[in-house]
Write a protein that holds these residues in place. Structure first.
Motif, PDB file in Angstrom:
ATOM      1  N   SER A  54       0.834  -1.202   0.000  1.00  0.00           N
ATOM      2  CA  SER A  54       0.000   0.000   0.000  1.00  0.00           C
ATOM      3  C   SER A  54       0.868   1.251   0.000  1.00  0.00           C
ATOM      4  CB  SER A  54      -0.926  -0.003   1.223  1.00  0.00           C
ATOM      5  OG  SER A  54      -1.746  -1.149   1.243  1.00  0.00           O
ATOM      6  N   LEU A  55       1.937   1.235   0.773  1.00  0.00           N
ATOM      7  CA  LEU A  55       2.830   2.385   0.849  1.00  0.00           C
ATOM      8  C   LEU A  55       3.587   2.577  -0.466  1.00  0.00           C
ATOM      9  CD1 LEU A  55       3.815   4.601   2.739  1.00  0.00           C
ATOM     10  CD2 LEU A  55       5.584   3.036   3.562  1.00  0.00           C
ATOM     11  N   THR A  56       4.016   1.477  -1.072  1.00  0.00           N
ATOM     12  CA  THR A  56       4.721   1.577  -2.357  1.00  0.00           C
ATOM     13  C   THR A  56       3.842   2.224  -3.418  1.00  0.00           C
ATOM     14  OG1 THR A  56       6.015  -0.410  -1.831  1.00  0.00           O
ATOM     15  CG2 THR A  56       5.963   0.293  -4.126  1.00  0.00           C
ATOM     16  N   ILE A  57       2.589   1.784  -3.498  1.00  0.00           N
ATOM     17  CA  ILE A  57       1.655   2.373  -4.459  1.00  0.00           C
ATOM     18  C   ILE A  57       1.300   3.799  -4.059  1.00  0.00           C
ATOM     19  CG2 ILE A  57      -0.656   2.191  -5.463  1.00  0.00           C
ATOM     20  CD1 ILE A  57       1.214   0.057  -6.475  1.00  0.00           C
ATOM     21  N   GLY A  58       1.100   4.027  -2.768  1.00  0.00           N
ATOM     22  CA  GLY A  58       0.671   5.343  -2.292  1.00  0.00           C
ATOM     23  C   GLY A  58       1.679   6.443  -2.548  1.00  0.00           C
ATOM     24  N   ILE A  59       2.970   6.131  -2.478  1.00  0.00           N
ATOM     25  CA  ILE A  59       3.981   7.167  -2.678  1.00  0.00           C
ATOM     26  C   ILE A  59       4.271   7.401  -4.161  1.00  0.00           C
ATOM     27  CG2 ILE A  59       5.056   6.667  -0.456  1.00  0.00           C
ATOM     28  CD1 ILE A  59       7.290   5.204  -1.938  1.00  0.00           C
ATOM     29  N   GLY A  60       3.594   6.637  -5.024  1.00  0.00           N
ATOM     30  CA  GLY A  60       3.777   6.845  -6.459  1.00  0.00           C
ATOM     31  C   GLY A  60       4.567   5.777  -7.156  1.00  0.00           C
ATOM     32  N   GLY A  61       4.789   4.628  -6.495  1.00  0.00           N
ATOM     33  CA  GLY A  61       5.526   3.541  -7.113  1.00  0.00           C
ATOM     34  C   GLY A  61       4.737   2.868  -8.219  1.00  0.00           C
ATOM     35  N   SER A  62       5.432   2.060  -9.000  1.00  0.00           N
ATOM     36  CA  SER A  62       4.823   1.384 -10.142  1.00  0.00           C
ATOM     37  C   SER A  62       5.030  -0.118  -9.996  1.00  0.00           C
ATOM     38  CB  SER A  62       5.459   1.872 -11.452  1.00  0.00           C
ATOM     39  OG  SER A  62       4.936   1.186 -12.565  1.00  0.00           O
ATOM     40  N   GLY A  63       3.927  -0.852  -9.974  1.00  0.00           N
ATOM     41  CA  GLY A  63       4.023  -2.305  -9.837  1.00  0.00           C
ATOM     42  C   GLY A  63       2.664  -2.919  -9.625  1.00  0.00           C
ATOM     43  N   GLY A  64       2.590  -4.240  -9.702  1.00  0.00           N
ATOM     44  CA  GLY A  64       1.318  -4.938  -9.649  1.00  0.00           C
ATOM     45  C   GLY A  64       0.905  -5.328  -8.243  1.00  0.00           C
ATOM     46  N   VAL A  65      -0.361  -5.713  -8.113  1.00  0.00           N
ATOM     47  CA  VAL A  65      -0.915  -6.148  -6.822  1.00  0.00           C
ATOM     48  C   VAL A  65      -1.264  -7.633  -6.842  1.00  0.00           C
ATOM     49  CG1 VAL A  65      -1.795  -3.877  -6.195  1.00  0.00           C
ATOM     50  CG2 VAL A  65      -3.237  -5.420  -7.529  1.00  0.00           C
ATOM     51  N   PHE A  66      -1.038  -8.308  -7.961  1.00  0.00           N
ATOM     52  CA  PHE A  66      -1.331  -9.737  -8.037  1.00  0.00           C
ATOM     53  C   PHE A  66      -0.378 -10.528  -7.140  1.00  0.00           C
ATOM     54  CE2 PHE A  66      -0.163 -13.779 -10.150  1.00  0.00           C
ATOM     55  CZ  PHE A  66      -1.336 -14.460  -9.951  1.00  0.00           C
ATOM     56  N   ALA A  67       0.918 -10.326  -7.308  1.00  0.00           N
ATOM     57  CA  ALA A  67       1.894 -11.045  -6.494  1.00  0.00           C
ATOM     58  C   ALA A  67       1.733 -10.738  -5.001  1.00  0.00           C
ATOM     59  CB  ALA A  67       3.310 -10.730  -6.960  1.00  0.00           C
ATOM     60  N   PRO A  68       1.520  -9.473  -4.593  1.00  0.00           N
ATOM     61  CA  PRO A  68       1.259  -9.220  -3.178  1.00  0.00           C
ATOM     62  C   PRO A  68       0.034  -9.958  -2.642  1.00  0.00           C
ATOM     63  CG  PRO A  68       1.896  -7.189  -4.249  1.00  0.00           C
ATOM     64  CD  PRO A  68       1.742  -8.213  -5.331  1.00  0.00           C
ATOM     65  N   SER A  69      -1.026 -10.074  -3.466  1.00  0.00           N
ATOM     66  CA  SER A  69      -2.201 -10.800  -2.993  1.00  0.00           C
ATOM     67  C   SER A  69      -1.889 -12.282  -2.810  1.00  0.00           C
ATOM     68  CB  SER A  69      -3.371 -10.597  -3.962  1.00  0.00           C
ATOM     69  OG  SER A  69      -3.127 -11.243  -5.200  1.00  0.00           O
ATOM     70  N   LEU A  70      -1.047 -12.848  -3.681  1.00  0.00           N
ATOM     71  CA  LEU A  70      -0.614 -14.228  -3.490  1.00  0.00           C
ATOM     72  C   LEU A  70       0.208 -14.370  -2.212  1.00  0.00           C
ATOM     73  CD1 LEU A  70       0.501 -15.404  -7.060  1.00  0.00           C
ATOM     74  CD2 LEU A  70      -1.733 -15.645  -5.970  1.00  0.00           C
ATOM     75  N   PHE A  71       1.085 -13.421  -1.983  1.00  0.00           N
ATOM     76  CA  PHE A  71       1.933 -13.442  -0.779  1.00  0.00           C
ATOM     77  C   PHE A  71       1.054 -13.386   0.470  1.00  0.00           C
ATOM     78  CE2 PHE A  71       4.550 -11.789   2.565  1.00  0.00           C
ATOM     79  CZ  PHE A  71       5.847 -12.172   2.291  1.00  0.00           C
ATOM     80  N   ILE A  72       0.123 -12.452   0.493  1.00  0.00           N
ATOM     81  CA  ILE A  72      -0.772 -12.310   1.648  1.00  0.00           C
ATOM     82  C   ILE A  72      -1.571 -13.587   1.861  1.00  0.00           C
ATOM     83  CG2 ILE A  72      -2.813 -11.059   2.484  1.00  0.00           C
ATOM     84  CD1 ILE A  72      -1.650  -8.614   0.879  1.00  0.00           C
ATOM     85  N   GLY A  73      -2.073 -14.169   0.764  1.00  0.00           N
ATOM     86  CA  GLY A  73      -2.834 -15.404   0.873  1.00  0.00           C
ATOM     87  C   GLY A  73      -1.999 -16.569   1.370  1.00  0.00           C
ATOM     88  N   ALA A  74      -0.738 -16.631   0.954  1.00  0.00           N
ATOM     89  CA  ALA A  74       0.134 -17.706   1.413  1.00  0.00           C
ATOM     90  C   ALA A  74       0.391 -17.601   2.910  1.00  0.00           C
ATOM     91  CB  ALA A  74       1.457 -17.665   0.643  1.00  0.00           C
ATOM     92  N   MET A  75       0.626 -16.381   3.404  1.00  0.00           N
ATOM     93  CA  MET A  75       0.837 -16.199   4.840  1.00  0.00           C
ATOM     94  C   MET A  75      -0.420 -16.576   5.630  1.00  0.00           C
ATOM     95  SD  MET A  75       3.918 -15.282   4.666  1.00  0.00           S
ATOM     96  CE  MET A  75       4.248 -15.742   2.963  1.00  0.00           C
ATOM     97  N   LEU A  76      -1.572 -16.123   5.130  1.00  0.00           N
ATOM     98  CA  LEU A  76      -2.839 -16.444   5.791  1.00  0.00           C
ATOM     99  C   LEU A  76      -3.084 -17.952   5.790  1.00  0.00           C
ATOM    100  CD1 LEU A  76      -5.647 -15.617   6.956  1.00  0.00           C
ATOM    101  CD2 LEU A  76      -6.446 -15.524   4.589  1.00  0.00           C
ATOM    102  N   GLY A  77      -2.919 -18.581   4.620  1.00  0.00           N
ATOM    103  CA  GLY A  77      -3.167 -20.012   4.517  1.00  0.00           C
ATOM    104  C   GLY A  77      -2.212 -20.835   5.353  1.00  0.00           C
ATOM    105  N   ALA A  78      -0.937 -20.460   5.377  1.00  0.00           N
ATOM    106  CA  ALA A  78       0.044 -21.206   6.164  1.00  0.00           C
ATOM    107  C   ALA A  78      -0.262 -21.092   7.659  1.00  0.00           C
ATOM    108  CB  ALA A  78       1.450 -20.699   5.863  1.00  0.00           C
ATOM    109  N   ALA A  79      -0.594 -19.879   8.104  1.00  0.00           N
ATOM    110  CA  ALA A  79      -0.945 -19.695   9.520  1.00  0.00           C
ATOM    111  C   ALA A  79      -2.194 -20.504   9.876  1.00  0.00           C
ATOM    112  CB  ALA A  79      -1.170 -18.216   9.812  1.00  0.00           C
TER     113      ALA A  79
END
Length: 574
Positions: free
Chosen positions: A314-339
């Motif tokens: 969120s901070l990367t996008i908020g400050i004007g960065g350029s990049g996708g949110v697909f990989a972060p959603s996979l990362f978040i889901g992996a942490m949630l699923g593993a826990a």
């Protein structure tokens, strides 16, 4: 068909260049191939800084890509896919050719200097821009133009993730929004071509390696179903936090009144501080994701990584960065699923099964909850892992995550960006060629009525509203920046209430100003009509691109007049 193959080949080559750029800039800024896998190590280029180099890396990166994006292609900022969806839905697929070059460089610099974003958004935008350029050069019809844009998106996804089927369904489900034989055939050709090129460069291996999984008990379906519901809510929570942080960054930078090109560097200090505390957030973070699927981390650390990724992206996008949110959603889901898997295994050791299976299901379900693209989620998770035995619980969890997301919000992580700009892709009349709706608001808006200053007292405001024909007037601050609108009804209600002047200070216009859904001059009239119908008065303010200056006024009468006026020719690039 020939052009679909050509666009697929271009997207495949573009993905190779893009991944090479990411690796190059990651090596330059961190001294490692992937710093997230070597947490707290020094940068061998500047060993005297120790681990503190991560504080400066985003700042230096921001100083490079900030001016690049601000000067050459402002649409390259952010996660990319919404801009492609908008171009397909309302611009006949026209995308500025410069976007491909600027997006590649800006996203590679963002990720390489520590930005916690993914590479799918950039490569989709790059591939789509390539498809649009080819269509424009050969002067294709608008329908074929849009199809080549989708071919570029499909090819980019296919080559980047070695997932040809996922590329096809991503293009049809998210970019085109429709399924047809022609679209399927063209995107398959582009996707296969890009995949062949990608496999030649990166090899034909699955993205993740998981332990063997077997569904031993029917009761496990219940566990996966509950995970799907939770993941859908987490995916939507990620969406909301992403835009809340972006709003906060907009507000802070607006108060500081700094130039837009400097914003990524200034915000990079905050991102660098986060990376110092949690270096696993550096870049895309695939090594960390794979370790989570192997059950390497404890529950507490997994939840910390989940929260850290949401904040870092969120901070990367908020400050004007350029990049996708697909990989972060996979990362978040992996942490949630593993826990969730570890907790379930501890509570039900004879029933739960492998932790990695829950991490995989969490990945797909969280992406489905955020993007609401269930077919893409199922196919891409299968292709990324090569694990077929988990397909049934994966499908169950993804469908439930999608339903949960739909119950929580009408918008997705992609469409919410457009809705906040006053663009509704599902609104009637927004399709190209519609009688009413395809015009830009700038072509039908009226002059701005005499505005009120925020410090104006209510009695004076009531007199101005009485003389106005609109029943609603815009409110500006002392520097003529837009604050909201004031309606006659609001003033009437305020003046009719008894006020204890000794206990309360005098109420001014600023205190009662309302903020209807924003409409900008480049919004399509079909989308703006929804905001106009739901506005508190008889008119709606039209803002400039910076959303702080008032440039026009939209009324029901001006919208109706558009019915009798010829639709202006749209420029090639908007």
């Amino acid at each position: 068909m020939v052009m679909a193959v050509a666009v697929g080949a271009g997207a495949g080559l573009g993905s190779i260049v893009f991944r090479w750029l990411i690796q190059f800039f990651t090596g330059v800024f961190s001294g490692h191939a992937d710093y997230s896998a070597t947490a707290h190590h020094n940068n061998p280029h500047i060993p005297w800084l120790g681990a503190f180099f991560v504080v400066l890396a985003p700042v230096v990166g921001g100083l490079l890509y900030g001016p690049l994006v601000d000067r050459f292609a402002k649409e390259a900022r952010g996660h990319g896919v919404p801009e492609v969806m908008l171009a397909v839905a309302q611009r006949g697929g026209r995308i500025n050719a410069r976007v491909a070059v600027v997006k590649s460089l800006a996203s590679a610099l963002t990720i390489g200097s520590g930005g916690s974003v993914g590479r799918e958004g950039p490569i989709v935008q790059v591939g789509s821009a390539l498809g649009s350029t080819v269509a424009r050069i050969v002067r294709l019809t608008e329908e074929r133009h849009v199809l080549l844009v989708a071919c570029g998106a499909a090819g980019g996804i296919a080559a980047t993730f070695n997932a040809p089927l996922a590329g096809v369904f991503f293009a049809m489900e998210l970019i085109l929004g429709v399924f047809s034989v022609e679209a399927f055939g063209a995107t398959v050709l582009a996707s296969v071509t890009a995949s062949v090129i990608g496999r030649a460069a990166f090899g034909d291996t699955a993205f993740l390696t998981l332990p063997p999984f077997h569904l031993d008990h029917l009761a496990q379906y219940g566990l996966f179903a509950f995970l799907g519901v939770v993941a859908g809510a987490v995916g939507m929570g990620f969406t909301r936090i992403l835009y809340l942080v972006e709003d906060a960054c907009d507000w802070v930078w607006g108060k500081l009144r700094g130039p837009e090109w400097l914003r990524p560097a200034a915000g990079g200090l905050l991102l660098g501080g986060l990376l110092l505390a949690l270096p696993q957030m550096y870049g895309v973070g695939y090594p960390v994701l794979e370790r989570a699927t192997e059950g390497t981390y404890a529950i507490g650390f997994l939840l910390l990584l989940l929260a850290g990724k949401i904040l870092a992206t969120s901070l990367t996008i908020g400050i004007g960065g350029s990049g996708g949110v697909f990989a972060p959603s996979l990362f978040i889901g992996a942490m949630l699923g593993a826990a969730y898997g570890i907790a379930t295994h501890d509570a039900l050791p004879g029933l739960a099964g492998a932790v990695g299976a829950y991490a995989l299901v969490g990945m797909g379900a969280t992406f489905a909850g955020a993007a609401r693209a269930p077919i893409t989620a199922v196919v891409i998770l299968f292709e990324l892992t090569g694990e077929y035995s988990i397909i049934l619980p994966l499908m169950l969890a993804i469908v439930l995550a999608t339903l949960t997301s739909r119950l929580l919000s009408r918008d997705t992580i992609y469409t919410l960006k457009l809705t906040r700009r006053g663009v509704d892709l599902h609104a009637p009349g927004t399709a190209p060629g519609a009688k009413l709706g395809n015009q830009l608001v700038s072509s039908v808006m009226e002059p701005v009525p005499t505005p009120l200053k925020g410090s104006t007292e209510l009695a004076e405001a009531a007199d101005q509203l009485r003389l106005s024909e609109h029943g609603v007037l815009p409110v500006l601050d002392t520097e003529d920046r837009y604050l909201g609108v004031l309606t006659a009804r609001t003033v009437t209600e305020a003046l009719s209430e008894p006020v204890d002047e000794a206990a309360h200070p005098a109420v001014t216009v600023r205190d009662l100003a309302e903020s209807p859904r924003p409409v900008t001059a480049d919004t399509r009239l079909g989308s703006a009509l929804h905001a106009l119908v739901n506005s508190p008065g008889t008119g709606l303010p039209v803002l400039g691109a910076d959303r702080t200056r008032l440039v026009g006024w939209l009324t029901h009468q001006s919208a109706l007049r558009a019915l009798h006026a010829p639709t202006p020719a749209q420029p090639a690039h908007e």
